[in-house]
Design an enzyme around this catalytic site. Structure first.
Site, short mmCIF file in Angstrom:
data_model
loop_
_atom_site.label_atom_id
_atom_site.label_comp_id
_atom_site.label_asym_id
_atom_site.label_seq_id
_atom_site.Cartn_x
_atom_site.Cartn_y
_atom_site.Cartn_z
N LYS A 262 41.17 -19.22 -31.94
CA LYS A 262 41.37 -19.62 -33.32
C LYS A 262 42.38 -20.35 -33.57
CE LYS A 262 38.60 -18.75 -37.41
NZ LYS A 262 37.35 -18.49 -37.07
N GLY B 13 32.74 -23.05 -50.71
CA GLY B 13 32.73 -23.96 -49.86
C GLY B 13 31.40 -24.13 -48.89
N ASN B 14 31.51 -24.67 -47.75
CA ASN B 14 30.33 -24.91 -47.00
C ASN B 14 29.53 -23.48 -46.87
OD1 ASN B 14 28.33 -26.17 -45.17
ND2 ASN B 14 29.54 -24.88 -43.55
N GLY C 260 33.59 -17.78 -53.86
CA GLY C 260 33.86 -18.95 -52.73
C GLY C 260 32.77 -19.87 -52.50
N GLY D 279 29.71 -20.43 -48.44
CA GLY D 279 29.12 -19.81 -49.87
C GLY D 279 27.99 -20.78 -50.43
N TYR D 280 28.06 -21.89 -50.45
CA TYR D 280 27.10 -22.78 -50.97
C TYR D 280 25.87 -22.54 -49.93
CZ TYR D 280 23.89 -26.82 -51.28
OH TYR D 280 22.90 -27.65 -51.26
#
Ligand code: GLU
Length: 414
Positions: A103, A213-214, A211, A216-217
């Site tokens: 990471k 963002g990508n 959240g 969560g959406y």
């Protein structure tokens, strides 16, 4: 302060007990193979030079090249990337993709940089990192705060340093990206949730997503399209509740116009961090680590927590949740869809193939469903929670491969 690295080590220690892991192997797995730290100088638009702190932690590569995202966030630090890299090792082993764990991250708020500054920083990071990465060495991808556009700049820089396009995943489609990669983490999370629900039969199927963002959406959108009810959504600015349910596409459109989900029509506004404590059957933390901790775990009313973020539930919180019979679906299973489709992308690049979106989705579903069922079975058979069951499987796969003492751990798969 919550320290994700101590959480990650604690979880490993817990599973070591269950599988009677050799002490020296445990010691070796408790440290990353290498942690790189860079000071990245870039020219700002005002003509000054500013240095940003960048990291890459390479935790373990016994099952294949290091694999894992790059995060752009003001909170990025060495302990965080170390933890996230260890979790990647287990995640890749759990879904059985031929990678280890890594990471990276840069301590920066990308929203505060201009596009030109962001491009310079992304390129500088890859310039410094290029000797340590490669399609068979270490394969970075997006994480929090990193868009396909950033990956595009990074790829261009990597190619200049003699690397091939399979060195990065999460690329834009035109640069060798895979169909279905953008939604993969959310989609994988939905497959896991739906498979779990076959076993526990939730009645209302209400979901709160923390959240937006990508991840969560897409999780909210796919769940909504499959008959689940999204009754709450939060972002860093605020949160909304609506017991009738909202359409995530409308909320996203609103957020894109106004900058936040806050004040979305026909919904009640609450403070962002209160969203975790609202009644719902399913709670999906989809932002950062440590949000469910010993200070709020006892107030959680959900029946199921699905960890769409990495490390949102601390080990202390997990104990409290377990006592309260709340099921926690661990991150290394719940959000493994992203790295699974990253593997598909890497494979397509290396074999000059281009799969259809339908093929990607089918293969993702197959892999994730299989992993879920293996974990579920171990959890029932050994009477351990889902995280420990996932760890039993993942850690035993890592230990059982080349480079470590042979052990009895492969028996756990049967
Ligand atoms: N950043 C994602 C994760 O935490 C994806 C990593 C990847 O695709 O390599 O799993």
């Amino acid at each position: 302060m919550n320290n994700p690295w101590s959480s990650a080590k604690k979880q490993l220690k817990q599973v070591a007990k269950i599988i009677d892991l050799d002490k020296n192997v445990l010691k070796s797995l408790s440290q990353p193979d290498r942690v790189l730290c860079f000071s990245l100088p870039i020219k700002l638009d005002n003509g000054r030079t500013k240095k940003f702190l960048g990291f890459r932690s390479q935790h373990n590569n016994r099952r294949g090249p290091y694999k894992g995202g790059i995060r752009f966030h003001p909170q990025v630090n060495k302990n965080e990337v170390k933890a996230l890299s260890m979790w990647m090792t287990w995640k890749c082993a759990l879904v059985d993709v031929p990678f280890g764990g890594g990471k990276g991250g840069i301590k920066v708020n990308p929203k505060k940089l201009s596009d030109v500054e962001l491009e310079r920083l992304s390129r500088k990071y890859i310039e410094y990192l290029s000797p340590y990465i490669g399609e068979n060495k270490d394969v970075p991808a997006p994480d929090v705060g990193v868009s396909p556009q950033v990956i595009g700049w990074m790829l261009d820089e990597a190619l200049k340093h003699g690397l091939t396009k399979a060195v990065l995943t999460g690329k834009p489609l035109g640069l060798g990206g895979s169909q279905g990669r953008i939604k993969a983490t959310g989609q994988g999370g939905f497959f896991v949730l739906d498979e779990l629900n076959k076993n526990i039969n939730l009645k209302k199927k209400t979901i709160i997503v923390q959240g937006f963002g990508n991840v969560g959406y897409w999780f909210a959108k796919i769940a909504f399209e499959n008959g689940y009810k999204i009754i709450g959504i939060s972002d860093s600015q605020g949160a909304i509740l609506n017991s009738e349910g909202v359409n995530p596409d409308q909320v996203l459109e609103y957020k894109n116009q106004t900058g936040s989900v806050k004040n979305f029509p026909q919904s009640k506004n609450i403070e962002a961090d209160k969203i975790l404590l609202q009644p719902t059957e399913i709670l999906a933390p989809a932002a950062l680590e440590g949000v469910i901790n010993k200070n709020n775990a006892f107030k959680i009313k959900a029946k199921v927590i699905i960890e769409m973020a990495n490390g949102p539930v601390t080990p202390k919180a997990e104990k409290i949740l377990e006592k309260n019979n709340i099921i926690v679906v661990p991150d290394i299973l719940a959000n493994s869809g992203g790295v699974t489709v990253s593997y598909f992308e890497w494979y397509q690049n290396k074999n000059q193939e281009q799969w259809t979106e339908q093929k990607v989705e089918e293969k993702l579903k197959e892999k994730i469903t299989q992993s879920f069922n293996q974990v579920w079975k171990i959890s029932k058979k050994r009477n351990i929670n889902l995280r420990m069951a996932a760890y039993v499987l993942a850690v035993s796969r890592v230990v059982d491969c080349r480079g470590y003492l042979k052990s009895n751990v492969s028996n756990f798969e049967k």
